[in-house]
Design a protein around this motif. Structure first.
Motif, PDB file in Angstrom:
ATOM      1  N   LYS A  90     -52.092 -16.250  76.223  1.00 31.42           N
ATOM      2  CA  LYS A  90     -53.791 -16.701  76.244  1.00 31.42           C
ATOM      3  C   LYS A  90     -53.778 -18.012  77.091  1.00 31.42           C
ATOM      4  CE  LYS A  90     -56.360 -16.522  72.842  1.00 31.42           C
ATOM      5  NZ  LYS A  90     -57.366 -16.219  71.504  1.00 31.42           N
ATOM      6  N   ALA A 103     -50.690 -13.616  83.847  1.00 29.32           N
ATOM      7  CA  ALA A 103     -50.719 -13.715  81.960  1.00 29.32           C
ATOM      8  C   ALA A 103     -51.626 -12.282  82.091  1.00 29.32           C
ATOM      9  CB  ALA A 103     -52.364 -14.353  82.043  1.00 29.32           C
ATOM     10  N   THR A 114     -54.974 -11.395  76.598  1.00 29.51           N
ATOM     11  CA  THR A 114     -55.275 -11.969  78.312  1.00 29.51           C
ATOM     12  C   THR A 114     -55.627 -11.278  78.356  1.00 29.51           C
ATOM     13  OG1 THR A 114     -52.939 -10.690  78.885  1.00 29.51           O
ATOM     14  CG2 THR A 114     -52.520 -12.686  78.321  1.00 29.51           C
TER      15      THR A 114
END
Lengths: 271, 239
Positions: free
Chosen positions: A134, A213, A220
């Motif tokens: 995250k 990510a 994500t």
């Protein structure tokens, strides 16, 4: 020439240009809403994966915006109020993410902060991992969105009447006090507009997030990644999520415009 | 460029121009094949097979659609969007790790604490095959492997990139991807009992602008230069 400048001829041309611009920019966005029946829109939001994505987008973009405001505001103040050698080079670095393609941003983030990146290795040794986290989403959003705020903030600070700043300093206020008590309040309209742009950009980020990510539901997978995933198999779902994103971005921009009437900062600076 | 925009089917010297939408895993082989063609100018576009199928459903009309499975071309055929698809290659799913990774020798090593994994999203063929493999594992192993998944990528290129960049320890990709990665990845062969049947099918798009040229491209994949390029990249014959 004088006809073009003064007469109704040019007004007509400019009016037509405006109509063309509005149609071109507006039509695709309006089409999203025309294509989704309201019931489907609500239905698509019933999907837990969609709600996860929207919540993650909100959370990460707000964190990114907070970081951008905290670091970007004093940085923009410095760039706006000082003249020094290499300022143009610094401005270029600050603005570069605006024009760098998202895939390049993703590669650049991996090369710098990824596990085998130049800073990522030492960071990893220190127990800080960003890829597929995250926190990595926040990093990608911050990288891509910060120039939108900083650029606008520099313009807003530059528009602050120098006499106001001198008066503040003459009255004994230090640089920090001048920044907080004069700079920010006077430039607040421009700062808010920049913040809105940056927030909107962060909400919609796609390429850098995917590359840096990754895409994992609840961790994500932001709204734009969820839209991309749905595009192939659930076009209605993709449209519904797109509609939410467009509506949210429009609301942010509109709210900023309503809260800060156009020209506030210019009038104050001039007065 | 102007010709492409105008939708014209031939370039300046009269060579017919076709557009080919192909699965990401075909990139090396198809580029090799297209470069060697002089009777067709093939413009290639690579993405996850499901994304490409989604584009065709949304009205995009390439001339040829080549997918990393049979499911998507057959679905488009049933929807009347493409001609009858044919199988032109097979591939093998492997467990891929970075070239210098020594701690992983098989799927069981993925269940250790702290392992991280990238796999294809469920709708993209490589993700579908991966789930087939995982479904054949003992339940506890499957759960442990799934718990190590950190990203579900929209195409196999994303999985390759995540492993090569060290973002994850391992991922499931095709044998040809490891070969194409030029030494950055190492393939771990899956036991035969787990190996899914990875078949690639190709179809001429029904509204192709140059049907004859598109068909020539497809035919070349079965027997001609295309078949040779596929073997060079490590693909297996269709049957």
């Amino acid at each position: 020439m004088s006809v073009l400048r003064r007469g109704p001829g040019f007004a007509l041309v400019a009016g037509a240009a405006l109509a063309l611009l509005l149609a071109f920019l507006g039509l695709p966005l309006v089409a999203i809403f025309v294509d989704v029946p309201p019931a489907d829109l609500v239905g698509a939001l019933d999907d837990p994966a969609a709600r996860d994505a929207l919540w993650l987008s909100l959370e990460t973009s707000v964190i990114a915006l907070t970081l951008i405001l905290l670091v970007g505001t004093p940085a923009a103040w410095m760039l706006a109020t000082r003249r020094f050698r290499g300022r143009s080079a610094l401005l270029t670095v600050v603005e570069l993410p605006l024009v760098v393609p998202p895939a390049v941003a993703g590669v650049a983030l991996l090369a710098s902060l990824g596990p085998s990146g130049i800073v990522g290795g030492p960071l990893g040794d220190a127990g800080i991992e960003l890829v597929l986290q995250k926190a990595g989403v926040v990093v990608a959003l911050t990288f891509v969105a910060s120039p939108f705020y900083v650029r606008q903030a520099i313009v807003a600070f530059e528009a602050v009447e120098p006499r106001l700043l001198e008066a503040s300093r003459t009255l004994g206020a230090g640089e920090a006090r001048t920044f907080l008590a004069v700079g920010i309040p006077v430039a607040r309209g421009g700062l808010a507009a920049g913040a809105a742009l940056a927030w909107g950009r962060a909400l919609g980020e796609f390429g850098a997030t995917l590359m840096f990510a990754g895409s994992f539901r609840g961790e994500t997978q932001t709204t734009s990644l969820a839209i991309y995933e749905r595009f192939a198999t659930d076009f209605t779902g993709a449209l519904a999520l797109s509609a939410v994103l467009v509506a949210a971005s429009a609301a942010i921009l509109l709210a900023t415009k309503l809260l800060t009437p156009a020209g506030t900062e210019v009038r104050r600076a001039a007065g | 460029m102007a010709l492409a925009v105008a939708g014209c089917g031939a370039d300046g010297d009269g060579t017919p121009e076709i557009r080919v939408s192909a699965a990401t895993s075909l990139k090396t082989a198809f580029t090799d094949y297209a470069d060697g063609l002089d009777d067709v100018d093939a413009r290639l576009s690579f993405a996850g097979s499901d994304q490409l199928a989604g584009q065709i459903r949304s009205g995009v009309r390439p001339d040829v659609f080549a997918a990393a499975n049979a499911k998507l071309p057959r679905a488009l055929f049933a929807e009347g969007l493409v001609e009858r698809p044919v199988a032109f290659a097979r591939n093998r799913l492997v467990l891929a790790v970075a070239a210098d990774e020594r701690g992983i020798r098989g799927i069981d090593d993925l269940t250790a604490r702290g392992r991280s994994l990238a796999i294809g999203a469920a709708d993209v063929p490589v993700g579908d095959y991966t789930r087939t493999v995982l479904g054949r594992l003992p339940d506890a192993t499957e759960r442990a492997v799934l718990a190590a998944v950190r990203s579900e990528e929209p195409d196999v290129g994303g999985v390759v990139g995540k492993i090569a960049e060290g973002a994850v320890d391992a991922g499931f990709v095709y044998a040809t991807d490891v070969r194409a990665a030029g030494g950055r990845l190492r393939a771990i062969t899956l036991p035969a009992s787990l190996q899914p049947d990875v078949v690639y099918e190709v179809a001429v798009v029904r509204e192709a602008r140059d049907r004859a040229a598109a068909q020539r491209f497809v035919d070349g994949l079965l027997t001609g230069r295309g078949a040779a390029a596929l073997r060079r990249s490590g693909f297996l014959p269709p049957t």
